[in-house]
Design a protein around this motif. Structure first.
Motif, PDB file in Angstrom:
ATOM      1  N   LEU A  43       0.821  -1.212   0.000  1.00 36.77           N
ATOM      2  CA  LEU A  43       0.000   0.000   0.000  1.00 36.77           C
ATOM      3  C   LEU A  43       0.851   1.256   0.000  1.00 36.77           C
ATOM      4  O   LEU A  43       1.877   1.314   0.670  1.00 36.77           O
ATOM      5  N   ALA A  44       0.397   2.267  -0.726  1.00 39.60           N
ATOM      6  CA  ALA A  44       1.056   3.567  -0.671  1.00 39.60           C
ATOM      7  C   ALA A  44       0.645   4.287   0.617  1.00 39.60           C
ATOM      8  O   ALA A  44       1.455   4.881   1.297  1.00 39.60           O
ATOM      9  N   LYS A  45      -0.640   4.241   0.929  1.00 33.34           N
ATOM     10  CA  LYS A  45      -1.126   4.846   2.167  1.00 33.34           C
ATOM     11  C   LYS A  45      -0.910   3.856   3.295  1.00 33.34           C
ATOM     12  O   LYS A  45      -0.874   2.658   3.085  1.00 33.34           O
ATOM     13  N   LYS A  46      -0.816   4.369   4.483  1.00 32.51           N
ATOM     14  CA  LYS A  46      -0.480   3.488   5.583  1.00 32.51           C
ATOM     15  C   LYS A  46      -1.319   3.793   6.817  1.00 32.51           C
ATOM     16  O   LYS A  46      -0.812   4.239   7.835  1.00 32.51           O
ATOM     17  N   ILE A  47      -2.597   3.510   6.736  1.00 30.51           N
ATOM     18  CA  ILE A  47      -3.459   3.636   7.901  1.00 30.51           C
ATOM     19  C   ILE A  47      -4.022   2.247   8.182  1.00 30.51           C
ATOM     20  O   ILE A  47      -4.835   1.733   7.422  1.00 30.51           O
ATOM     21  N   SER A  72       8.314   4.698  10.229  1.00 29.11           N
ATOM     22  CA  SER A  72       7.897   6.072   9.971  1.00 29.11           C
ATOM     23  C   SER A  72       6.731   6.068   8.981  1.00 29.11           C
ATOM     24  O   SER A  72       6.578   5.151   8.182  1.00 29.11           O
ATOM     25  N   LYS A  73       5.924   7.063   9.046  1.00 24.18           N
ATOM     26  CA  LYS A  73       4.777   7.252   8.149  1.00 24.18           C
ATOM     27  C   LYS A  73       3.741   6.134   8.253  1.00 24.18           C
ATOM     28  O   LYS A  73       3.052   5.838   7.297  1.00 24.18           O
TER      29      LYS A  73
END
Length: 181
Positions: A43-47, A72-73
């Protein structure tokens, strides 16, 4: 997709090549660590959201939370059901409320947690990863979720995990869960 080749004949001719949407199945003493790179690359997003019950959170979910928080992120939280949770439609709907703005779910538990997560993720179109805690369960790789609606148990079409990570380094699984299958 993972490819599963079924070798049924004696002459090694492959009769069937099945494409599975599960991209990775890993059994390791280092499964949590190895899951990090797979999930970061997926995934590009990380939630992320870890879903477990109180016992499986203490057993494995907490370790996953701390490992991913060190990245991180990464934004990762937990949703913890009470012990002895039931796989019913009310719990699926409770979880669906928590899935707003979530990119991926980590199902940490046995069949009950996985069935709740599978159906909620299917209905919200969110990928999930399974971190099984009981070896006697087939829910981890089943395309259906067994969910009670009222007093009736129903099988619903559900989402398969994108990966299954079985961490055996913390294997203090109660013998009743090993023998149950």
């Amino acid at each position: 997709f993972m490819s599963l080749k079924l070798d049924i004949l004696d002459n090694n001719k492959i009769l069937q090549d099945i494409q599975l949407p599960i991209k990775e199945v890993l059994i390791s003493t280092d499964a949590i660590e190895l899951s990090v790179n797979f999930i970061k690359n997926f995934l590009a997003k990380k939630i992320y959201l870890i879903v477990s019950d109180e016992n499986t959170y203490k057993f494995l979910g907490e370790k996953i939370l701390y490992r991913f928080k060190s990245e991180s992120k990464v934004n990762i939280n937990s949703y913890i059901f009470a012990n002895n949770i039931k796989a019913n439609i009310d719990n699926v709907e409770k979880l669906e409320v928590e899935l707003k703005n979530i990119d991926m779910v980590f199902a940490v538990g046995s069949g009950t947690i996985n069935d709740i997560v599978k159906l909620a993720c299917f209905r919200k179109n969110i990928p999930f990863v399974s971190f099984p805690t009981a070896p006697s369960v087939n829910a981890y790789s089943s395309p259906t979720a067994s969910i009670s609606v009222g007093e009736i148990k129903k099988s619903f079409p559900a989402k398969l995990p994108v990966a299954i990570f079985i961490d055996i380094s913390h294997s203090k699984i109660p013998s009743r869960l090993i023998k149950a299958g």
